[in-house]
Design a protein around this motif. Sequence first.
Motif, PDB file in Angstrom:
ATOM      1  N   THR A 165       1.084  -1.425   0.075  1.00  0.00           N
ATOM      2  CA  THR A 165      -0.028  -0.034   0.160  1.00  0.00           C
ATOM      3  C   THR A 165       0.821   1.187   0.192  1.00  0.00           C
ATOM      4  OG1 THR A 165       0.294  -0.067   2.302  1.00  0.00           O
ATOM      5  CG2 THR A 165      -1.848  -1.258   1.197  1.00  0.00           C
ATOM      6  N   TYR A 166       1.932   1.082   0.544  1.00  0.00           N
ATOM      7  CA  TYR A 166       3.037   2.248   0.545  1.00  0.00           C
ATOM      8  C   TYR A 166       3.581   2.628  -1.275  1.00  0.00           C
ATOM      9  CZ  TYR A 166       7.177   5.427   1.007  1.00  0.00           C
ATOM     10  OH  TYR A 166       8.146   6.066   0.957  1.00  0.00           O
ATOM     11  N   TRP A 167       3.879   1.715  -1.839  1.00  0.00           N
ATOM     12  CA  TRP A 167       3.991   1.738  -3.157  1.00  0.00           C
ATOM     13  C   TRP A 167       2.940   2.060  -4.102  1.00  0.00           C
ATOM     14  CZ3 TRP A 167       8.721   2.657  -3.365  1.00  0.00           C
ATOM     15  CH2 TRP A 167      10.332   2.218  -2.689  1.00  0.00           C
ATOM     16  N   ALA A 168       2.080   1.420  -3.243  1.00  0.00           N
ATOM     17  CA  ALA A 168       1.274   2.007  -4.298  1.00  0.00           C
ATOM     18  C   ALA A 168       0.836   3.004  -4.639  1.00  0.00           C
ATOM     19  CB  ALA A 168      -0.684   0.538  -4.276  1.00  0.00           C
ATOM     20  N   THR A 169       1.148   3.721  -2.998  1.00  0.00           N
ATOM     21  CA  THR A 169      -0.084   5.506  -2.783  1.00  0.00           C
ATOM     22  C   THR A 169       1.259   6.389  -3.703  1.00  0.00           C
ATOM     23  OG1 THR A 169      -0.600   4.035  -0.735  1.00  0.00           O
ATOM     24  CG2 THR A 169      -0.016   6.891  -1.212  1.00  0.00           C
ATOM     25  N   ALA A 170       2.626   6.150  -3.600  1.00  0.00           N
ATOM     26  CA  ALA A 170       4.029   6.614  -3.910  1.00  0.00           C
ATOM     27  C   ALA A 170       3.846   6.347  -5.157  1.00  0.00           C
ATOM     28  CB  ALA A 170       5.442   5.869  -3.690  1.00  0.00           C
ATOM     29  N   GLY A 171       3.277   5.266  -5.772  1.00  0.00           N
ATOM     30  CA  GLY A 171       2.719   5.334  -7.921  1.00  0.00           C
ATOM     31  C   GLY A 171       1.939   6.178  -7.707  1.00  0.00           C
ATOM     32  N   GLY A 172       0.940   6.849  -7.663  1.00  0.00           N
ATOM     33  CA  GLY A 172       0.281   7.629  -7.521  1.00  0.00           C
ATOM     34  C   GLY A 172      -1.020   7.384  -7.509  1.00  0.00           C
ATOM     35  N   HIS A 190       0.258  -5.023   2.409  1.00  0.00           N
ATOM     36  CA  HIS A 190       1.452  -3.959   3.006  1.00  0.00           C
ATOM     37  C   HIS A 190       1.584  -3.615   4.039  1.00  0.00           C
ATOM     38  CE1 HIS A 190       5.544  -7.069   1.526  1.00  0.00           C
ATOM     39  NE2 HIS A 190       4.734  -7.603   2.092  1.00  0.00           N
ATOM     40  N   VAL A 191       1.507  -3.373   5.494  1.00  0.00           N
ATOM     41  CA  VAL A 191       1.279  -2.251   6.021  1.00  0.00           C
ATOM     42  C   VAL A 191       2.219  -1.266   6.334  1.00  0.00           C
ATOM     43  CG1 VAL A 191       0.106  -1.244   8.017  1.00  0.00           C
ATOM     44  CG2 VAL A 191      -0.510  -3.128   6.104  1.00  0.00           C
ATOM     45  N   LYS A 192       2.781  -0.129   5.746  1.00  0.00           N
ATOM     46  CA  LYS A 192       3.646   0.749   6.023  1.00  0.00           C
ATOM     47  C   LYS A 192       3.924   2.552   5.250  1.00  0.00           C
ATOM     48  CE  LYS A 192       6.133  -0.562   1.415  1.00  0.00           C
ATOM     49  NZ  LYS A 192       7.481  -1.167   1.645  1.00  0.00           N
ATOM     50  N   ASP A 193       4.550   3.034   6.569  1.00  0.00           N
ATOM     51  CA  ASP A 193       3.884   4.375   5.840  1.00  0.00           C
ATOM     52  C   ASP A 193       5.223   5.714   6.362  1.00  0.00           C
ATOM     53  OD1 ASP A 193       2.167   6.849   6.448  1.00  0.00           O
ATOM     54  OD2 ASP A 193       1.349   6.121   8.335  1.00  0.00           O
ATOM     55  N   GLY A 194       5.042   6.921   5.560  1.00  0.00           N
ATOM     56  CA  GLY A 194       6.368   7.577   5.198  1.00  0.00           C
ATOM     57  C   GLY A 194       6.089   8.856   4.256  1.00  0.00           C
ATOM     58  N   VAL A 204       8.487   5.848   7.933  1.00  0.00           N
ATOM     59  CA  VAL A 204       7.704   5.748   9.445  1.00  0.00           C
ATOM     60  C   VAL A 204       6.989   4.610  10.206  1.00  0.00           C
ATOM     61  CG1 VAL A 204       8.237   7.999   9.683  1.00  0.00           C
ATOM     62  CG2 VAL A 204       5.881   7.719   8.784  1.00  0.00           C
ATOM     63  N   PRO A 205       6.529   4.743  10.720  1.00  0.00           N
ATOM     64  CA  PRO A 205       5.092   3.422  12.007  1.00  0.00           C
ATOM     65  C   PRO A 205       4.017   3.598  11.025  1.00  0.00           C
ATOM     66  CG  PRO A 205       6.605   4.370  13.984  1.00  0.00           C
ATOM     67  CD  PRO A 205       7.187   5.673  12.963  1.00  0.00           C
ATOM     68  N   ALA A 206       3.153   3.036  10.797  1.00  0.00           N
ATOM     69  CA  ALA A 206       2.069   2.858  10.587  1.00  0.00           C
ATOM     70  C   ALA A 206       0.790   4.194  11.135  1.00  0.00           C
ATOM     71  CB  ALA A 206       1.515   2.067  10.482  1.00  0.00           C
ATOM     72  N   GLY A 207       0.316   5.062  10.568  1.00  0.00           N
ATOM     73  CA  GLY A 207      -0.565   6.551  11.211  1.00  0.00           C
ATOM     74  C   GLY A 207       0.531   7.436  10.930  1.00  0.00           C
ATOM     75  N   GLN A 208       2.424   7.504  11.442  1.00  0.00           N
ATOM     76  CA  GLN A 208       2.675   8.635  11.324  1.00  0.00           C
ATOM     77  C   GLN A 208       2.917   9.318  10.011  1.00  0.00           C
ATOM     78  OE1 GLN A 208       5.598   8.110  14.003  1.00  0.00           O
ATOM     79  NE2 GLN A 208       4.290   6.796  15.162  1.00  0.00           N
ATOM     80  N   GLY A 209       2.624   8.920   8.615  1.00  0.00           N
ATOM     81  CA  GLY A 209       3.471   9.762   7.213  1.00  0.00           C
ATOM     82  C   GLY A 209       1.923   9.937   6.275  1.00  0.00           C
ATOM     83  N   ARG A 210       2.538   9.959   4.954  1.00  0.00           N
ATOM     84  CA  ARG A 210       1.496  10.645   4.177  1.00  0.00           C
ATOM     85  C   ARG A 210      -0.192   9.476   4.096  1.00  0.00           C
ATOM     86  NH1 ARG A 210       4.327  13.457   0.236  1.00  0.00           N
ATOM     87  NH2 ARG A 210       2.579  13.616  -0.860  1.00  0.00           N
ATOM     88  N   VAL A 211       0.482   8.206   4.352  1.00  0.00           N
ATOM     89  CA  VAL A 211       0.057   6.978   3.517  1.00  0.00           C
ATOM     90  C   VAL A 211      -1.382   7.016   4.326  1.00  0.00           C
ATOM     91  CG1 VAL A 211      -0.943   5.249   3.176  1.00  0.00           C
ATOM     92  CG2 VAL A 211       1.866   5.497   2.665  1.00  0.00           C
ATOM     93  N   PRO A 212      -2.871   7.109   4.162  1.00  0.00           N
ATOM     94  CA  PRO A 212      -3.760   7.023   4.111  1.00  0.00           C
ATOM     95  C   PRO A 212      -4.296   5.291   4.659  1.00  0.00           C
ATOM     96  CG  PRO A 212      -4.073   7.211   2.317  1.00  0.00           C
ATOM     97  CD  PRO A 212      -3.150   7.209   2.468  1.00  0.00           C
ATOM     98  N   VAL A 227       3.206  -5.907   8.357  1.00  0.00           N
ATOM     99  CA  VAL A 227       3.528  -4.695   8.446  1.00  0.00           C
ATOM    100  C   VAL A 227       4.966  -4.819   7.807  1.00  0.00           C
ATOM    101  CG1 VAL A 227       4.939  -3.185  10.830  1.00  0.00           C
ATOM    102  CG2 VAL A 227       2.177  -5.160  10.427  1.00  0.00           C
ATOM    103  N   GLU A 228       5.579  -4.068   7.248  1.00  0.00           N
ATOM    104  CA  GLU A 228       7.244  -3.863   6.672  1.00  0.00           C
ATOM    105  C   GLU A 228       7.746  -2.375   6.199  1.00  0.00           C
ATOM    106  OE1 GLU A 228       8.948  -5.534   2.262  1.00  0.00           O
ATOM    107  OE2 GLU A 228       7.487  -3.940   2.079  1.00  0.00           O
ATOM    108  N   PHE A 229       9.087  -2.563   6.994  1.00  0.00           N
ATOM    109  CA  PHE A 229       9.495  -1.062   6.166  1.00  0.00           C
ATOM    110  C   PHE A 229      10.974  -1.322   5.266  1.00  0.00           C
ATOM    111  CE2 PHE A 229       8.451  -0.435  10.645  1.00  0.00           C
ATOM    112  CZ  PHE A 229       8.259   1.223  10.962  1.00  0.00           C
TER     113      PHE A 229
END
Length: 258
Positions: A165-172, A190-194, A204-212, A227-229
């Motif tokens: 979900t991080y990479w999907a969001t980063a991809g637009g 995959h749950v990750k944030d940043g 960053v830990p989930a809930g602390q970044g720009r990923v919804p 969970v992944e970093f």
Amino acid sequence: MSKLSVQLYSVRDAFADDPAGALTRLAGLGFTQVEPYGVLENLAVLRTALKANGLTAPTAHAQLLGRPHDQDQGVDQHAVFAAAAELGIGVVIDPMVEPARWQDPADIAATAVALNDAAKVAAGHGVTVGYHNHFWELESRIGDRTALEVLAEQLDPAVVLEVDTYWATAGGADTPALLRRLGDRVRAIHVKDGSLATDGSGQVPAGQGRVPVADILAAAPAALRVVEFDHYDGDIFTGLAASLAFLRRSEQPNGTTR
């Protein structure tokens, strides 16, 4: 059954130095499930250390498709799936098809065929095949659709997706909407944030970044949460503990995750 897991790539340095010790530390944080990488390469330690720490591995990453840049493109899929079956892994996920192969519909179709063929081999071992995205499968568009969705519509129903979900969001992508469109095809996320940097920095830990993250969890209620970093500027086990705590807080009230 818990829907929380952790990708061992997050702790790859600790795992390389002391694999059994890394698993013990993850169990100590409260994880009961892990997602290994390199099933064949790590078979010996996983065979003993998973059980010793009360851990199971419902999913795992392993190269299933030959890479064009590899001198030896052959992958012994039977060996990978046999190892997975021995470890009780139900879904083996190919972690990456290189960016250049997501620009042309013919290349995407070839990837779908290769995954469908791998699924036939996996079925003989009682294992399911999956695919894990990066940002380029969402950044690339074929007409009005993302390349990942073009792939999905050509996959055999036996092949599943693990949406990072991080990479999907980063991809637009609007990732919650993407998850709803893909529906039951998504077996895990995959749950990750940043910061959404495409080099993986600033995570960053989930809930602390720009990923919804909260909206993502709501859009894929049945999916395994892994969970992944990719990178973390701090103690990785502290970061994982914070993400685990966020997931528990987010989903405990409705009873979907424990």
